[in-house]
Write a protein that holds these residues in place. Structure first.
Motif, PDB file in Angstrom:
ATOM      1  N   SER A 237       0.829  -1.212   0.000  1.00  0.00           N
ATOM      2  CA  SER A 237       0.000   0.000   0.000  1.00  0.00           C
ATOM      3  C   SER A 237       0.861   1.258   0.000  1.00  0.00           C
ATOM      4  N   GLU A 238       1.979   1.226   0.732  1.00  0.00           N
ATOM      5  CA  GLU A 238       2.855   2.397   0.759  1.00  0.00           C
ATOM      6  C   GLU A 238       3.519   2.616  -0.601  1.00  0.00           C
ATOM      7  N   LEU A 239       3.975   1.539  -1.241  1.00  0.00           N
ATOM      8  CA  LEU A 239       4.577   1.682  -2.568  1.00  0.00           C
ATOM      9  C   LEU A 239       3.553   2.148  -3.593  1.00  0.00           C
ATOM     10  N   ALA A 240       2.299   1.708  -3.443  1.00  0.00           N
ATOM     11  CA  ALA A 240       1.250   2.175  -4.351  1.00  0.00           C
ATOM     12  C   ALA A 240       1.046   3.677  -4.193  1.00  0.00           C
ATOM     13  N   ARG A 241       1.092   4.140  -2.951  1.00  0.00           N
ATOM     14  CA  ARG A 241       0.950   5.586  -2.722  1.00  0.00           C
ATOM     15  C   ARG A 241       2.123   6.342  -3.334  1.00  0.00           C
ATOM     16  N   LEU A 242       3.349   5.817  -3.157  1.00  0.00           N
ATOM     17  CA  LEU A 242       4.520   6.475  -3.724  1.00  0.00           C
ATOM     18  C   LEU A 242       4.473   6.468  -5.246  1.00  0.00           C
ATOM     19  N   ALA A 243       3.924   5.397  -5.817  1.00  0.00           N
ATOM     20  CA  ALA A 243       3.802   5.346  -7.275  1.00  0.00           C
ATOM     21  C   ALA A 243       2.850   6.420  -7.782  1.00  0.00           C
ATOM     22  N   ARG A 244       1.793   6.685  -6.997  1.00  0.00           N
ATOM     23  CA  ARG A 244       0.848   7.735  -7.407  1.00  0.00           C
ATOM     24  C   ARG A 244       1.424   9.128  -7.204  1.00  0.00           C
ATOM     25  N   GLU A 245       2.034   9.361  -6.054  1.00  0.00           N
ATOM     26  CA  GLU A 245       2.448  10.713  -5.671  1.00  0.00           C
ATOM     27  C   GLU A 245       3.864  11.066  -6.102  1.00  0.00           C
ATOM     28  N   GLY A 246       4.677  10.072  -6.439  1.00  0.00           N
ATOM     29  CA  GLY A 246       6.075  10.341  -6.764  1.00  0.00           C
ATOM     30  C   GLY A 246       6.921  10.383  -5.503  1.00  0.00           C
ATOM     31  N   GLN A 247       8.236  10.395  -5.680  1.00  0.00           N
ATOM     32  CA  GLN A 247       9.132  10.348  -4.527  1.00  0.00           C
ATOM     33  C   GLN A 247       9.302  11.741  -3.915  1.00  0.00           C
ATOM     34  N   ARG A 248       9.346  11.776  -2.606  1.00  0.00           N
ATOM     35  CA  ARG A 248       9.594  13.011  -1.851  1.00  0.00           C
ATOM     36  C   ARG A 248      10.562  12.719  -0.707  1.00  0.00           C
ATOM     37  N   PRO A 249      11.776  12.293  -1.008  1.00  0.00           N
ATOM     38  CA  PRO A 249      12.718  11.965   0.075  1.00  0.00           C
ATOM     39  C   PRO A 249      13.140  13.221   0.825  1.00  0.00           C
ATOM     40  N   SER A 250      13.474  13.048   2.084  1.00  0.00           N
ATOM     41  CA  SER A 250      13.911  14.183   2.890  1.00  0.00           C
ATOM     42  C   SER A 250      15.423  14.285   2.965  1.00  0.00           C
ATOM     43  N   GLN A 251      16.142  13.219   2.540  1.00  0.00           N
ATOM     44  CA  GLN A 251      17.585  13.209   2.680  1.00  0.00           C
ATOM     45  C   GLN A 251      18.255  12.672   1.424  1.00  0.00           C
ATOM     46  N   LEU A 252      19.423  13.222   1.129  1.00  0.00           N
ATOM     47  CA  LEU A 252      20.343  12.622   0.160  1.00  0.00           C
ATOM     48  C   LEU A 252      21.421  11.926   0.974  1.00  0.00           C
ATOM     49  N   PHE A 253      21.575  10.631   0.767  1.00  0.00           N
ATOM     50  CA  PHE A 253      22.534   9.823   1.518  1.00  0.00           C
ATOM     51  C   PHE A 253      23.608   9.372   0.550  1.00  0.00           C
ATOM     52  N   LEU A 254      24.829   9.919   0.703  1.00  0.00           N
ATOM     53  CA  LEU A 254      25.924   9.630  -0.210  1.00  0.00           C
ATOM     54  C   LEU A 254      26.917   8.740   0.525  1.00  0.00           C
ATOM     55  N   THR A 255      27.075   7.512   0.060  1.00  0.00           N
ATOM     56  CA  THR A 255      27.904   6.555   0.782  1.00  0.00           C
ATOM     57  C   THR A 255      28.680   5.689  -0.188  1.00  0.00           C
ATOM     58  N   CYS A 256      29.460   4.777   0.381  1.00  0.00           N
ATOM     59  CA  CYS A 256      30.339   3.918  -0.416  1.00  0.00           C
ATOM     60  C   CYS A 256      29.533   2.769  -1.023  1.00  0.00           C
ATOM     61  N   ALA A 257      30.073   2.203  -2.097  1.00  0.00           N
ATOM     62  CA  ALA A 257      29.420   1.067  -2.748  1.00  0.00           C
ATOM     63  C   ALA A 257      29.723  -0.245  -2.059  1.00  0.00           C
ATOM     64  N   ASP A 258      30.454  -0.198  -0.945  1.00  0.00           N
ATOM     65  CA  ASP A 258      30.812  -1.414  -0.217  1.00  0.00           C
ATOM     66  C   ASP A 258      29.559  -2.244   0.084  1.00  0.00           C
ATOM     67  N   SER A 259      29.642  -3.558  -0.157  1.00  0.00           N
ATOM     68  CA  SER A 259      28.464  -4.425  -0.014  1.00  0.00           C
ATOM     69  C   SER A 259      28.030  -4.588   1.435  1.00  0.00           C
ATOM     70  N   ARG A 260      28.903  -4.246   2.383  1.00  0.00           N
ATOM     71  CA  ARG A 260      28.550  -4.403   3.799  1.00  0.00           C
ATOM     72  C   ARG A 260      27.721  -3.245   4.331  1.00  0.00           C
ATOM     73  N   LEU A 261      27.585  -2.182   3.558  1.00  0.00           N
ATOM     74  CA  LEU A 261      26.798  -1.022   3.983  1.00  0.00           C
ATOM     75  C   LEU A 261      25.380  -1.146   3.438  1.00  0.00           C
ATOM     76  N   VAL A 262      24.452  -1.440   4.296  1.00  0.00           N
ATOM     77  CA  VAL A 262      23.041  -1.518   3.920  1.00  0.00           C
ATOM     78  C   VAL A 262      22.367  -0.259   4.460  1.00  0.00           C
ATOM     79  N   THR A 263      22.160   0.706   3.598  1.00  0.00           N
ATOM     80  CA  THR A 263      21.710   2.024   4.062  1.00  0.00           C
ATOM     81  C   THR A 263      20.362   1.960   4.766  1.00  0.00           C
ATOM     82  N   SER A 264      19.430   1.168   4.229  1.00  0.00           N
ATOM     83  CA  SER A 264      18.113   1.104   4.856  1.00  0.00           C
ATOM     84  C   SER A 264      18.189   0.471   6.238  1.00  0.00           C
TER      85      SER A 264
END
Length: 789
Positions: A589-616
């Motif tokens: 349901s949340e993804l359906a809402r985001l699909a309708r309304e578009g993305q509105r993130p509050s942060q830009l998270f710039l990090t390394c591509a290292d596989s051990r970093l799971v940002t979420s």
């Protein structure tokens, strides 16, 4: 928070700059200096504080000198002892209603004694270190309290604006308003209208000249302009009357009923403390939004701030001053005027003392109607449309409304009590509001539970479960974060009975006894959704199947996928299968809402591509929360650099200018392969794509080698080795590169963007946030106590 910077032991070839033990530090004794930015900021704050202090004293019915005493003590005592260096304390509009009621009931001298007792209570609370507990009060209650106080102030001062005298309560003032409108004083209305017009229009002056003129505070211009106009026209109006300081009334012994005095002390302590602590939290946000300022100003120490406010109230009450609290208007002006230390706050207190002693003839030219208009405008601003929209979005508008109406009609303490009761009622309503539905789709019966599953919902749950025919395939979807024992027993008993009759049961969303965000447990395994993506050690027996689903009370082995390219393909398919089974029902349901309304993130998270970093996982974020940019080494190429990488710059521009993110975080991590490659790289050699990319990290190497710049520390300890030191230094350097991008520069100047540095220690599973101090760069652990609403 420790700001101790370690010695540079990470590099054995580095020469230490030391001096003999017990010798004076290089450069001779330190001299006390006040930065020029603090001087200019103190003047700006003083020009705002002077008219506001007189206006608040007028609104409370206290001697006008009491406002000046409180402003001076707030600057000198709270400024010196408080835990928030840039917060300006003094007589606050939020205390006007409380103080006016105390003066009317007990008189001025007893009110001063109550202020002293409230200060002692604040000292006690500060010693008990309970300051963070005040932040547990619902923001809807706090905003409702301030809005109610603002309405009370505005209605009372409206009578003075119209040339009359305010009554003792809001209902009385409203009943007397028609008669006051019929008999308004033209001179008072003219002066008040001019004050309000200048107050409204001055910040909106256009052009280059307007930018220069706007540096003069609007409050000072409004009061000074109205006073000059009244003098030139020759209007005869009541003006400020400051009696001789020799006749100034000091605190006396409290007189009155003990319970009434205790309630008065409690109310004063509550309002002063909550307003000051919320102001200190807001100061940290303002400081973070100013480029370079976090390096010089520490985060607020809320317990120390409470101690400083308590000491200031004791001194102010003893000297015959108003109660003191942190003041948002003056604090915001202090930060935006460029203050860099507590010296600006203290110097503004000195200027108030000088004005109180030497500027009495000038102050006595101010019409009372002009001060009343100024305070009325402040009261109106306390009813914030932004706060109303926020509480409405969080479905707490009833808490806000009840608190506001309670404060307006009954008083501050009673209104806050009503707000707390309403908040408890809303929480209980949400706890008991559970929706249970049953439907059949393609032969499978779905029982969907939305909300918290408590004993109150057991009858409805039983009715829905008994609608499922014997032997049918059933899916029970639990969309909630809590299940009590009664509901668990009901669900478990039905499940056993249903499976014994040949049916199957699959429980999704939340398995009894586990968190809603965790997948259904597999026998003997404590794995989480991300563990299949590494060579983890699992506690389950080796003979167990790698993928099972709980259906019908038995473990059924899923068939191995074919044509997927070996073990990695198995892991991919298993991960997708687990997502579809456990996570998709929760986020659909949340993804359906985001699909309708578009993305509105509050942060830009710039990090390394290292596989051990799971940002979420690290940030506990979900769909739509973060706009993530990942590259080797979490590098931000400087703009305009030859052969630069435009992908990172494009992402920054898109995030800031299009998505309007409110913060950018640069996150480094321990054991970074890119930093190891930088340290081990040698001049020359083939220019591979990786080497060309890593040249953007060379400024970090140069920064680490610069003797004039202090090294960073990790929670007060030295980095383990040169690689960790470079990882920390790289975060600081990439933040500098960020500040060179045009879109970031504009957003920082407008105050709509914050920059943060972060370091994640993989082995410790610990996150650290960057703090820059006078002594160096410190990465401190993120603790739950650091969170603010």
């Amino acid at each position: 928070m420790s700001a101790c910077v370690p010695t540079r032991a990470a590099d054995p070839n580095r020469t230490e700059r030391t001096h003999p033990p017990h010798s004076p530090p290089p450069g001779g004794p330190r001299r006390f200096r006040i930065a020029g930015a603090d001087v200019s900021a103190s003047i700006a704050v003083f020009l705002i504080a002077l008219p506001l202090s007189l206006g608040i004293a007028l609104a409370t019915g206290a001697p006008l000198q009491a406002g000046l005493v409180a402003a001076a003590v707030g600057g000198l005592v709270a400024g010196r002892l408080g835990g928030s260096p840039l917060q300006v304390s003094g007589p606050a509009a939020g205390l006007t209603v409380v103080t006016a009621d105390l003066i009317q009931r007990y008189g001025w001298r007893t009110t001063c004694a109550i202020t002293v007792l409230a200060g002692l209570a604040q000292l006690g609370l500060g010693c008990l270190r309970v300051a963070r507990g005040a932040l547990a009060v619902s923001p809807a209650i706090v905003h409702g309290m301030l809005a109610g106080i603002g309405v009370t102030i505005a209605v009372a001062q409206l009578h003075i604006v119209l040339g009359g005298t305010p009554q003792s309560s809001v209902p009385d003032n409203l009943r007397a308003l028609p008669a006051q409108l019929a008999d308004m004083g033209l001179a008072a209305v003219s002066v008040s209208a001019l004050t309000l017009a200048l107050l409204l229009l001055w910040p909106r002056l256009p052009g280059r000249a307007g930018r220069l003129l706007r540096k003069v505070p609007a409050a000072l211009v409004a009061v000074a302009g109205a006073s000059v106009a009244a003098a030139l026209v020759g209007l005869r109006l009541p003006k400020v009357d400051l009696p001789s300081w020799s006749n100034h009334a000091l605190a006396g012994l409290p007189e009155g009923p003990v319970l009434g005095l205790a309630a008065a002390v409690l109310t004063t302590t509550l309002v002063c403390s909550v307003q000051s602590l919320l102001g200190a939290v807001a100061v940290d946000k303002l400081v973070a939004g100013r480029p370079g300022l976090p390096a010089r100003v520490r985060r607020s120490d809320l317990d120390r701030e409470l101690l400083g406010q308590g000491a200031a109230n004791i001194v102010s009450g003893s000297l015959g001053g108003l109660p003191i609290a942190g003041v948002a208007v003056r604090t915001s002006a202090n930060v935006h005027a460029g203050a860099v230390s507590r010296n600006s706050t203290m110097l503004h207190g000195v200027l108030v003392v000088i004005a109180a002693l030497l500027m009495v003839p000038i102050l006595e030219l101010i019409p009372l109607a002009s001060l009343a208009a100024l305070v009325m405008a402040v009261g109106i601003q306390m009813v914030s449309l932004h706060h109303i929209r926020t509480v409405t979005r969080h479905r707490e508008v009833w808490v806000y409304a009840v608190t506001t109406l309670g404060v307006v009609s009954l008083g501050v303490l009673q209104g806050v009590a009503l707000g707390i009761a309403m908040a408890v009622g809303v929480a209980l309503h949400r706890l008991t509001r559970t929706r249970i539905t049953h439907e059949e789709t393609e032969g499978v019966h779905h029982v969907h539970v939305r909300g918290q599953l408590t004993f109150l919902a057991v009858p409805r749950l039983s009715r829905a479960l008994h609608l499922v025919p014997h032997g049918a395939d059933t899916v029970v979807e639990l969309d909630g974060s809590f299940m009590d024992h009664a509901a668990y027993e009901t669900l478990q008993d039905w499940q056993k009975t249903h499976t014994a009759q040949g049916g199957t049961v699959e429980i999704t969303g939340r398995h009894p006894g586990t968190r809603i965000s965790e997948p259904q447990a597999v026998t003997g395994c404590r794995c989480r959704p991300w563990t299949p993506w590494r060579n983890h050690q699992c506690d389950r027996p080796q003979s167990a199947s790698p993928s099972r689903s709980f259906r019908g009370g038995t473990d059924r082995t899923e068939p191995e996928p074919t044509g997927t390219g070996g073990a990695s393909g198995h892991e991919l398919v298993r991960g997708i299968s687990a997502f579809q089974r456990n996570t998709a029902p929760l986020v659909r349901s949340e993804l359906a809402r985001l699909a309708r309304e578009g993305q509105r993130p509050s942060q830009l998270f710039l990090t390394c591509a290292d596989s051990r970093l799971v940002t979420s996982m690290i940030t506990s974020s979900g769909p739509g929360d973060l706009f993530v940019v990942r590259n080797v080494g979490n590098l931000v190429p400087r703009p305009g650099e030859e052969s630069g990488d435009d992908s990172v710059a494009a992402a920054i521009e898109y995030a800031v200018d299009v998505l309007r993110v409110r913060s950018i975080t640069v996150c480094g991590h321990s054991g970074c392969g890119a930093m190891q490659a930088l340290l081990s790289s040698e001049p020359g050699g083939a220019q591979t794509p990786l080497r060309r990319w890593l040249r953007h990290g060379l400024p970090s190497l140069e920064r680490m080698a610069d003797d004039s710049l202090p090294w960073g520390s990790l929670a007060g300890r030295a980095p383990e080795d040169a690689v960790e030191q470079l990882c920390l230094t790289n975060v600081v350097q990439q933040l500098e590169h960020l500040r060179a991008h045009d879109s970031v520069v504009r957003a920082l100047h407008e105050g709509t963007l914050e920059l943060h540095g972060m370091y994640f220690h993989v082995g410790e599973a610990e996150a650290y946030l960057l703090t820059e101090t006078d002594d160096g760069v410190v990465f401190d652990r993120v603790r739950e106590a650091d969170l603010t609403a």
